[in-house]
Design a protein around this motif. Sequence first.
Motif, PDB file in Angstrom:
ATOM      1  N   MET A 171      13.361 -12.911  85.234  1.00 49.75           N
ATOM      2  CA  MET A 171      12.398 -12.100  85.969  1.00 49.75           C
ATOM      3  C   MET A 171      10.985 -12.694  85.864  1.00 49.75           C
ATOM      4  SD  MET A 171      12.150  -9.375  87.773  1.00 49.75           S
ATOM      5  CE  MET A 171      11.152  -8.028  88.210  1.00 49.75           C
ATOM      6  N   ALA A 172      10.585 -13.104  84.658  1.00 56.24           N
ATOM      7  CA  ALA A 172       9.236 -13.657  84.481  1.00 56.24           C
ATOM      8  C   ALA A 172       9.081 -14.947  85.274  1.00 56.24           C
ATOM      9  CB  ALA A 172       8.954 -13.901  83.002  1.00 56.24           C
ATOM     10  N   GLY A 173      10.148 -15.753  85.332  1.00 60.82           N
ATOM     11  CA  GLY A 173      10.087 -16.991  86.100  1.00 60.82           C
ATOM     12  C   GLY A 173       9.892 -16.727  87.580  1.00 60.82           C
ATOM     13  N   ARG A 174      10.526 -15.694  88.061  1.00 58.54           N
ATOM     14  CA  ARG A 174      10.386 -15.325  89.487  1.00 58.54           C
ATOM     15  C   ARG A 174       8.950 -14.875  89.778  1.00 58.54           C
ATOM     16  NH1 ARG A 174      11.995 -14.844  94.633  1.00 58.54           N
ATOM     17  NH2 ARG A 174      11.689 -12.807  95.527  1.00 58.54           N
ATOM     18  N   ILE A 175       8.374 -14.097  88.875  1.00 61.52           N
ATOM     19  CA  ILE A 175       6.998 -13.643  89.057  1.00 61.52           C
ATOM     20  C   ILE A 175       6.048 -14.835  89.078  1.00 61.52           C
ATOM     21  CG2 ILE A 175       5.117 -12.350  87.980  1.00 61.52           C
ATOM     22  CD1 ILE A 175       7.260 -10.349  87.009  1.00 61.52           C
ATOM     23  N   LEU A 176       6.254 -15.781  88.166  1.00 61.75           N
ATOM     24  CA  LEU A 176       5.400 -16.966  88.140  1.00 61.75           C
ATOM     25  C   LEU A 176       5.573 -17.796  89.406  1.00 61.75           C
ATOM     26  CD1 LEU A 176       5.712 -18.076  84.413  1.00 61.75           C
ATOM     27  CD2 LEU A 176       3.762 -16.984  85.528  1.00 61.75           C
ATOM     28  N   ASP A 177       6.823 -17.923  89.886  1.00 62.30           N
ATOM     29  CA  ASP A 177       7.066 -18.660  91.129  1.00 62.30           C
ATOM     30  C   ASP A 177       6.356 -17.991  92.300  1.00 62.30           C
ATOM     31  OD1 ASP A 177       8.588 -20.548  89.844  1.00 62.30           O
ATOM     32  OD2 ASP A 177      10.517 -19.666  90.425  1.00 62.30           O
ATOM     33  N   ASP A 178       6.460 -16.656  92.368  1.00 59.59           N
ATOM     34  CA  ASP A 178       5.793 -15.915  93.446  1.00 59.59           C
ATOM     35  C   ASP A 178       4.280 -16.079  93.356  1.00 59.59           C
ATOM     36  OD1 ASP A 178       8.227 -15.056  94.362  1.00 59.59           O
ATOM     37  OD2 ASP A 178       8.061 -13.025  93.552  1.00 59.59           O
ATOM     38  N   ARG A 179       3.745 -16.002  92.148  1.00 52.55           N
ATOM     39  CA  ARG A 179       2.306 -16.137  91.951  1.00 52.55           C
ATOM     40  C   ARG A 179       1.839 -17.533  92.356  1.00 52.55           C
ATOM     41  NH1 ARG A 179      -0.462 -12.748  88.023  1.00 52.55           N
ATOM     42  NH2 ARG A 179       0.712 -11.071  88.925  1.00 52.55           N
ATOM     43  N   PHE A 180       2.619 -18.558  91.991  1.00 47.32           N
ATOM     44  CA  PHE A 180       2.289 -19.927  92.352  1.00 47.32           C
ATOM     45  C   PHE A 180       2.301 -20.090  93.871  1.00 47.32           C
ATOM     46  CE2 PHE A 180       3.570 -24.314  93.312  1.00 47.32           C
ATOM     47  CZ  PHE A 180       2.486 -24.983  92.762  1.00 47.32           C
ATOM     48  N   HIS A 181       3.321 -19.542  94.505  1.00 46.57           N
ATOM     49  CA  HIS A 181       3.430 -19.624  95.966  1.00 46.57           C
ATOM     50  C   HIS A 181       2.236 -18.938  96.630  1.00 46.57           C
ATOM     51  CE1 HIS A 181       5.097 -19.664  99.977  1.00 46.57           C
ATOM     52  NE2 HIS A 181       4.920 -18.357 100.047  1.00 46.57           N
TER      53      HIS A 181
END
Length: 63
Positions: free
Chosen positions: A1-11
């Motif tokens: 879940m945290a990785g997905r949030i970071l990916d979304d934030r990066f995008h």
Amino acid sequence: MAGRILDDRFHETCVVEQAWQMFSARRTEADYQAWRHQRDWTAEKYRRFDRGERMPPDWRAGA
């Protein structure tokens, strides 16, 4: 879940940076000066309101 949030934030960051590059490429120094003038005028207007002062009868926003 945290990785997905970071990916979304990066995008989202990349999208904003790309949009800013497109926006700023079309702006001139006069555009930025007009924005600074409006920002400063608005700050002065609210300082006067906070002190209970009236605006001068000949005031014009952005002038």
